[in-house]
Write a protein that holds these residues in place. Structure first.
Motif, PDB file in Angstrom:
ATOM      1  N   HIS A 156      -0.021   4.845  -1.724  1.00  0.00           N
ATOM      2  CA  HIS A 156      -0.097   6.175  -1.112  1.00  0.00           C
ATOM      3  C   HIS A 156       0.557   7.203  -2.046  1.00  0.00           C
ATOM      4  O   HIS A 156       0.080   8.325  -2.177  1.00  0.00           O
ATOM      5  CB  HIS A 156       0.643   6.208   0.239  1.00  0.00           C
ATOM      6  CG  HIS A 156      -0.073   5.503   1.365  1.00  0.00           C
ATOM      7  ND1 HIS A 156      -1.417   5.613   1.590  1.00  0.00           N
ATOM      8  CD2 HIS A 156       0.382   4.689   2.341  1.00  0.00           C
ATOM      9  CE1 HIS A 156      -1.762   4.899   2.654  1.00  0.00           C
ATOM     10  NE2 HIS A 156      -0.672   4.319   3.131  1.00  0.00           N
ATOM     11  N   ASP A 196     -10.394  -5.024  11.194  1.00  0.00           N
ATOM     12  CA  ASP A 196     -10.381  -4.620   9.784  1.00  0.00           C
ATOM     13  C   ASP A 196     -11.823  -4.420   9.333  1.00  0.00           C
ATOM     14  O   ASP A 196     -12.739  -5.061   9.865  1.00  0.00           O
ATOM     15  CB  ASP A 196      -9.687  -5.688   8.913  1.00  0.00           C
ATOM     16  CG  ASP A 196      -9.133  -5.120   7.609  1.00  0.00           C
ATOM     17  OD1 ASP A 196      -7.901  -5.078   7.445  1.00  0.00           O
ATOM     18  OD2 ASP A 196      -9.948  -4.691   6.744  1.00  0.00           O
ATOM     19  N   ARG A 219       0.805  -1.222   0.000  1.00  0.00           N
ATOM     20  CA  ARG A 219       0.000   0.000   0.000  1.00  0.00           C
ATOM     21  C   ARG A 219       0.842   1.277   0.000  1.00  0.00           C
ATOM     22  O   ARG A 219       0.375   2.335  -0.423  1.00  0.00           O
ATOM     23  CB  ARG A 219      -0.962  -0.016   1.200  1.00  0.00           C
ATOM     24  CG  ARG A 219      -1.853   1.188   1.314  1.00  0.00           C
ATOM     25  CD  ARG A 219      -3.007   0.961   2.254  1.00  0.00           C
ATOM     26  NE  ARG A 219      -4.012   0.075   1.687  1.00  0.00           N
ATOM     27  CZ  ARG A 219      -5.029   0.474   0.930  1.00  0.00           C
ATOM     28  NH1 ARG A 219      -5.204   1.751   0.653  1.00  0.00           N
ATOM     29  NH2 ARG A 219      -5.895  -0.392   0.455  1.00  0.00           N
ATOM     30  N   SER A 220       2.076   1.208   0.455  1.00  0.00           N
ATOM     31  CA  SER A 220       2.903   2.425   0.481  1.00  0.00           C
ATOM     32  C   SER A 220       3.082   2.998  -0.920  1.00  0.00           C
ATOM     33  O   SER A 220       3.089   4.222  -1.102  1.00  0.00           O
ATOM     34  CB  SER A 220       4.269   2.125   1.085  1.00  0.00           C
ATOM     35  OG  SER A 220       4.101   1.697   2.408  1.00  0.00           O
ATOM     36  N   ARG A 236      -1.112 -10.952   0.035  1.00  0.00           N
ATOM     37  CA  ARG A 236      -0.194 -10.129  -0.740  1.00  0.00           C
ATOM     38  C   ARG A 236      -0.167 -10.542  -2.206  1.00  0.00           C
ATOM     39  O   ARG A 236      -0.140 -11.737  -2.508  1.00  0.00           O
ATOM     40  CB  ARG A 236       1.212 -10.319  -0.157  1.00  0.00           C
ATOM     41  CG  ARG A 236       2.196  -9.210  -0.429  1.00  0.00           C
ATOM     42  CD  ARG A 236       1.726  -7.903   0.089  1.00  0.00           C
ATOM     43  NE  ARG A 236       2.793  -7.012   0.503  1.00  0.00           N
ATOM     44  CZ  ARG A 236       2.552  -5.844   1.069  1.00  0.00           C
ATOM     45  NH1 ARG A 236       1.314  -5.430   1.262  1.00  0.00           N
ATOM     46  NH2 ARG A 236       3.547  -5.076   1.441  1.00  0.00           N
ATOM     47  N   LEU A 242       1.418   5.462   7.530  1.00  0.00           N
ATOM     48  CA  LEU A 242       1.583   6.902   7.329  1.00  0.00           C
ATOM     49  C   LEU A 242       0.237   7.459   6.884  1.00  0.00           C
ATOM     50  O   LEU A 242      -0.262   7.092   5.812  1.00  0.00           O
ATOM     51  CB  LEU A 242       2.613   7.175   6.231  1.00  0.00           C
ATOM     52  CG  LEU A 242       4.088   7.042   6.586  1.00  0.00           C
ATOM     53  CD1 LEU A 242       4.946   7.383   5.371  1.00  0.00           C
ATOM     54  CD2 LEU A 242       4.449   7.959   7.741  1.00  0.00           C
TER      55      LEU A 242
END
Ligand code: COD
Ligand code: ZN
Length: 364
Positions: free
Chosen positions: A43, A213, A39-40, A358, A282
């Motif tokens: 972002h 979740d 997911r980073s 994943r 983040l």
């Protein structure tokens, strides 16, 4: 070589031929073998995290060394390596005090290699390297300290996952929180990284591991990685549910593993008095979370950030390799989808669409 390039936020990645220059001193040229869908990267694609563009994204990678620049001594052509997205200089305060995940030189050179130049370009246009890895491409040039050697028969997809989600998640439980046996744990966000916090808690013999979740499929999947209880915030107040499951106290350790002020506050409010809140995600740039300063003091909570599992990648990734080989970490079960590089935009629609586990690019 072929690479997936992000030119502008909220636009698809462009799969195209770009140039990769040879490695300079202290750098290594790697043929990418596997690249995880984390997911980073999303972002950055959505403009929620700042990064210099255009860029080749991909920070969860592994591959085989093709050739090395002058002075490289740790790896040789033919070696199989995990790629670390925080290579280290070895000289700054943080490297010298055992916190290489916070390396100053790495932080001061975003989007480039350590000498502030890129090896990636298209004609005269410079293309940035995400995390000094940039593995959404057939090849990469990375700093030598970003290469962690593994055995030549170690599977490349599993190696890639150790490069981010395993070390980030298990490390948050093991190196940052240092979960003690029998304790209660709540993990808010059970995607690729959160599942590794869950299995890190299992490995450390936590008593209760509460998976939180908004996606029922992910909650069910988390049970296979050691979650003992599940909470879906779309069905009930997650803080009340976690308190109920912990005898009214709140959890000893809570983890935020999505990246928003809302999930941060869930993790914060669900920790017991004196509990530890570990923030891995983040939140979007500019987001703020309102923490009551009086309650912080009176309840003696500890609120901590955690980057790259608070690991020392060169020392701790080989530990993850060993734990996997000893059957104590499940990495095979995390890999639920494989893709070709030219399917990368679909792969990101899938992670955003709520697929459990994943995805990994295995064909370049
Ligand atoms: N409450 C609970 N869960 C939620 C909520 C909510 N309100 N909203 C979304 N979720 C769940 C999603 O359903 C999903 O299951 C999960 O949160 C997120 O999982 P993934 O698989 O989409 O994301 P990951 O695990 O790949 O990445 C999570 C990070 C927290 C690492 C990432 O989002 C992030 O913030 N990265 C930046 C931090 C960083 O740079 N880390 C180092 C590189 S990863
Ligand atoms: Zn990641």
């Amino acid at each position: 070589m072929k690479a997936a390039v992000l030119y502008e936020a909220n636009q698809p990645l462009v799969l195209e031929d770009i140039e990769l220059d040879p490695p300079k001193a202290g750098e290594v040229h790697v043929k990418i073998g596997a690249a995880g869908i984390c997911r980073s990267d999303l972002h950055v694609m959505k403009g929620e995290a700042n990064h210099l563009l255009p860029a080749v994204l991909g920070h969860e990678g592994s591959g085989t060394v093709l050739d090395v620049g002058p002075g490289v001594s740790r790896v040789r052509p033919g070696d199989r390596v995990i790629l670390s997205f925080v290579p280290y200089c070895g000289h700054c305060h943080f490297c010298l005090t055992g916190r290489a995940n916070l390396c100053d030189l790495h932080g001061a050179t975003p989007g480039t290699l350590f000498d502030k130049t890129t090896r990636l370009h298209k004609g005269a246009q410079r293309i940035h390297h995400y995390g000094k890895v940039a593995c959404f491409a057939q090849e990469a040039v990375v700093p030598e300290t970003g290469c962690i050697p593994v055995a030549k028969d170690f599977p490349l997809p599993q190696a890639a996952l150790i490069g981010c989600c395993v070390t980030t998640g298990v490390g948050a439980a093991m190196f940052n929180a240092k979960i003690t046996p029998g304790s209660t744990v709540a993990v808010v966000g059970c995607g690729g990284v959160g599942l590794n916090v869950v299995q890190g808690a299992r490995l450390l013999n936590a008593g209760k591991v509460i998976a939180v979740d908004i996606n029922e499929g992910k909650l069910e999947f988390a049970m296979g990685f050691g979650a003992t209880h599940t909470v879906n915030p779309t069905l009930r107040d997650p803080v009340a549910a976690i308190k109920e499951l912990t005898g009214g106290l709140g959890a000893d350790y809570t983890f935020e593993v999505f990246g928003s002020s809302e999930t941060l506050l869930t993790a914060y409010n669900a920790a017991r008095k004196g509990g530890t809140v570990v923030v891995v995600g983040l939140a979007p740039v500019g987001d703020n979370a309102a923490i009551d300063p009086v309650a912080l003091v009176r309840q003696e909570k500890t609120l901590k950030g955690c980057y790259y599992g608070s690991s020392r990648p060169a020392l701790d990734m080989p530990v993850m390799v060993q734990l996997y080989q000893a059957g104590k970490l499940d990495i095979d079960g995390l890999i639920t989808r494989t893709y070709r590089l030219d399917q990368i935009n679909q792969a990101y629609r899938d992670i955003d669409g709520g697929e459990a586990g994943r995805g990994v690019i295995t064909q370049f």
